[in-house]
Design a protein around this motif. Sequence first.
Motif, PDB file in Angstrom:
ATOM      1  N   LEU A 187      18.279  -4.998   3.176  1.00  0.00           N
ATOM      2  CA  LEU A 187      17.187  -4.350   2.453  1.00  0.00           C
ATOM      3  C   LEU A 187      17.293  -2.837   2.582  1.00  0.00           C
ATOM      4  O   LEU A 187      17.674  -2.320   3.641  1.00  0.00           O
ATOM      5  CB  LEU A 187      15.833  -4.809   2.986  1.00  0.00           C
ATOM      6  N   ASN A 188      16.923  -2.160   1.499  1.00  0.00           N
ATOM      7  CA  ASN A 188      16.873  -0.708   1.507  1.00  0.00           C
ATOM      8  C   ASN A 188      15.681  -0.292   0.646  1.00  0.00           C
ATOM      9  O   ASN A 188      15.698  -0.442  -0.571  1.00  0.00           O
ATOM     10  CB  ASN A 188      18.176  -0.118   0.968  1.00  0.00           C
ATOM     11  N   LEU A 189      14.638   0.221   1.304  1.00  0.00           N
ATOM     12  CA  LEU A 189      13.398   0.581   0.626  1.00  0.00           C
ATOM     13  C   LEU A 189      13.126   2.066   0.814  1.00  0.00           C
ATOM     14  O   LEU A 189      13.241   2.585   1.932  1.00  0.00           O
ATOM     15  CB  LEU A 189      12.206  -0.209   1.178  1.00  0.00           C
ATOM     16  N   THR A 190      12.735   2.726  -0.242  1.00  0.00           N
ATOM     17  CA  THR A 190      12.318   4.122  -0.170  1.00  0.00           C
ATOM     18  C   THR A 190      10.827   4.211  -0.479  1.00  0.00           C
ATOM     19  O   THR A 190      10.363   3.659  -1.486  1.00  0.00           O
ATOM     20  CB  THR A 190      13.112   4.984  -1.163  1.00  0.00           C
ATOM     21  N   VAL A 191      10.087   4.890   0.386  1.00  0.00           N
ATOM     22  CA  VAL A 191       8.653   5.085   0.162  1.00  0.00           C
ATOM     23  C   VAL A 191       8.487   6.176  -0.887  1.00  0.00           C
ATOM     24  O   VAL A 191       8.733   7.353  -0.625  1.00  0.00           O
ATOM     25  CB  VAL A 191       7.933   5.463   1.472  1.00  0.00           C
ATOM     26  N   ASP A 192       8.070   5.784  -2.073  1.00  0.00           N
ATOM     27  CA  ASP A 192       7.927   6.732  -3.166  1.00  0.00           C
ATOM     28  C   ASP A 192       6.589   7.468  -3.093  1.00  0.00           C
ATOM     29  O   ASP A 192       6.534   8.695  -3.101  1.00  0.00           O
ATOM     30  CB  ASP A 192       8.067   6.005  -4.507  1.00  0.00           C
ATOM     31  N   THR A 193       5.492   6.698  -3.028  1.00  0.00           N
ATOM     32  CA  THR A 193       4.151   7.290  -3.042  1.00  0.00           C
ATOM     33  C   THR A 193       3.222   6.466  -2.156  1.00  0.00           C
ATOM     34  O   THR A 193       3.330   5.239  -2.122  1.00  0.00           O
ATOM     35  CB  THR A 193       3.578   7.342  -4.476  1.00  0.00           C
ATOM     36  N   ILE A 194       2.336   7.157  -1.463  1.00  0.00           N
ATOM     37  CA  ILE A 194       1.287   6.505  -0.687  1.00  0.00           C
ATOM     38  C   ILE A 194      -0.052   6.906  -1.310  1.00  0.00           C
ATOM     39  O   ILE A 194      -0.433   8.086  -1.295  1.00  0.00           O
ATOM     40  CB  ILE A 194       1.334   6.914   0.796  1.00  0.00           C
ATOM     41  N   TYR A 195      -0.757   5.925  -1.879  1.00  0.00           N
ATOM     42  CA  TYR A 195      -2.044   6.180  -2.513  1.00  0.00           C
ATOM     43  C   TYR A 195      -3.157   5.846  -1.526  1.00  0.00           C
ATOM     44  O   TYR A 195      -3.243   4.714  -1.031  1.00  0.00           O
ATOM     45  CB  TYR A 195      -2.213   5.327  -3.774  1.00  0.00           C
ATOM     46  N   GLY A 196      -3.978   6.820  -1.227  1.00  0.00           N
ATOM     47  CA  GLY A 196      -5.106   6.604  -0.321  1.00  0.00           C
ATOM     48  C   GLY A 196      -6.335   6.125  -1.072  1.00  0.00           C
ATOM     49  O   GLY A 196      -6.522   6.403  -2.258  1.00  0.00           O
ATOM     50  N   GLY A 197      -7.200   5.382  -0.374  1.00  0.00           N
ATOM     51  CA  GLY A 197      -8.426   4.877  -0.978  1.00  0.00           C
ATOM     52  C   GLY A 197      -9.412   4.437   0.074  1.00  0.00           C
ATOM     53  O   GLY A 197      -9.108   4.414   1.279  1.00  0.00           O
ATOM     54  N   ALA A 198     -10.587   4.049  -0.388  1.00  0.00           N
ATOM     55  CA  ALA A 198     -11.634   3.641   0.542  1.00  0.00           C
ATOM     56  C   ALA A 198     -11.274   2.349   1.255  1.00  0.00           C
ATOM     57  O   ALA A 198     -11.702   2.113   2.392  1.00  0.00           O
ATOM     58  CB  ALA A 198     -12.958   3.474  -0.217  1.00  0.00           C
ATOM     59  N   ASN A 199     -10.477   1.511   0.614  1.00  0.00           N
ATOM     60  CA  ASN A 199     -10.112   0.219   1.201  1.00  0.00           C
ATOM     61  C   ASN A 199      -8.729   0.229   1.848  1.00  0.00           C
ATOM     62  O   ASN A 199      -8.144  -0.824   2.071  1.00  0.00           O
ATOM     63  CB  ASN A 199     -10.163  -0.873   0.123  1.00  0.00           C
ATOM     64  N   GLY A 200      -8.216   1.404   2.131  1.00  0.00           N
ATOM     65  CA  GLY A 200      -6.904   1.499   2.741  1.00  0.00           C
ATOM     66  C   GLY A 200      -5.942   2.251   1.838  1.00  0.00           C
ATOM     67  O   GLY A 200      -6.355   3.074   1.013  1.00  0.00           O
ATOM     68  N   VAL A 201      -4.664   1.935   1.970  1.00  0.00           N
ATOM     69  CA  VAL A 201      -3.650   2.622   1.180  1.00  0.00           C
ATOM     70  C   VAL A 201      -2.863   1.610   0.359  1.00  0.00           C
ATOM     71  O   VAL A 201      -2.792   0.421   0.689  1.00  0.00           O
ATOM     72  CB  VAL A 201      -2.685   3.426   2.082  1.00  0.00           C
ATOM     73  N   LEU A 202      -2.288   2.124  -0.713  1.00  0.00           N
ATOM     74  CA  LEU A 202      -1.373   1.354  -1.541  1.00  0.00           C
ATOM     75  C   LEU A 202      -0.037   2.067  -1.513  1.00  0.00           C
ATOM     76  O   LEU A 202       0.047   3.253  -1.860  1.00  0.00           O
ATOM     77  CB  LEU A 202      -1.892   1.231  -2.977  1.00  0.00           C
ATOM     78  N   VAL A 203       1.000   1.368  -1.092  1.00  0.00           N
ATOM     79  CA  VAL A 203       2.320   1.973  -0.935  1.00  0.00           C
ATOM     80  C   VAL A 203       3.216   1.533  -2.086  1.00  0.00           C
ATOM     81  O   VAL A 203       3.339   0.330  -2.365  1.00  0.00           O
ATOM     82  CB  VAL A 203       2.958   1.595   0.416  1.00  0.00           C
ATOM     83  N   LYS A 204       3.835   2.506  -2.720  1.00  0.00           N
ATOM     84  CA  LYS A 204       4.818   2.221  -3.762  1.00  0.00           C
ATOM     85  C   LYS A 204       6.209   2.444  -3.183  1.00  0.00           C
ATOM     86  O   LYS A 204       6.550   3.541  -2.768  1.00  0.00           O
ATOM     87  CB  LYS A 204       4.612   3.142  -4.965  1.00  0.00           C
ATOM     88  N   PHE A 205       6.985   1.373  -3.135  1.00  0.00           N
ATOM     89  CA  PHE A 205       8.378   1.449  -2.699  1.00  0.00           C
ATOM     90  C   PHE A 205       9.264   1.510  -3.944  1.00  0.00           C
ATOM     91  O   PHE A 205       9.242   0.606  -4.776  1.00  0.00           O
ATOM     92  CB  PHE A 205       8.759   0.235  -1.860  1.00  0.00           C
ATOM     93  N   SER A 206      10.057   2.558  -4.042  1.00  0.00           N
ATOM     94  CA  SER A 206      10.972   2.700  -5.184  1.00  0.00           C
ATOM     95  C   SER A 206      12.007   3.781  -4.871  1.00  0.00           C
ATOM     96  O   SER A 206      11.635   4.877  -4.429  1.00  0.00           O
ATOM     97  CB  SER A 206      10.187   3.071  -6.447  1.00  0.00           C
TER      98      SER A 206
END
Length: 206
Positions: free
Chosen positions: A120-139
Amino acid sequence: MCAPNKHGKTGREGMSFLPALFFSATVFFFFSIIISCAVFPVAGADDEKLSIILIDGDEVYVRSGNYYTFLQDYQIYVKGANSEGNRVWIELRRDDIFLEDAIVGEGDTFAYSNNSTEILNLTVDTIYGGANGVLVKFSPVYQYLNPKLPMPQTPATSPASSSDNNSSIPTVFENQAEGFDLPLFLLGLGSVLLVTGFFAGRYRKK
């Protein structure tokens, strides 16, 4: 003095063609042996370095507290984020067995290898913050076949992460290994035909 027999001459020409045919077959046989020794060992050595791509540069979204299931039952968890929301703790498991974890931020790459073979090879593209935690985009996301595990039959996505995933997993695997070398074969075939024509003409003159 007797005149030459035209039929006899033609018969000798036909008989003289047989040695030329035998010689060309011998040349082709030895040429095939040389090509086999020169080409196939190199191809076998390259096969060890080549791998089958299961996921080729896709996007994967995972919320904190959830996970995404890759092919061959690998699962990436987002365990949590720091107070600033710019770094996350991710963990890789397979069949509920811990494999590796890391704390990463945007632009960081998480790679997992098994016996020097990258899986596996994953790059963290964007981390979106929010009231219910974060949403991570791997790309981009890359997954390679683990040859020690069964070949996956269908794409597998866990129910916990299916709503967060907008990427497509290819159902047809790509094999990067190259096969038959057509130009080399044509070159060898042309050489054999050239030698055959040369010796056939030489025997006919005799």
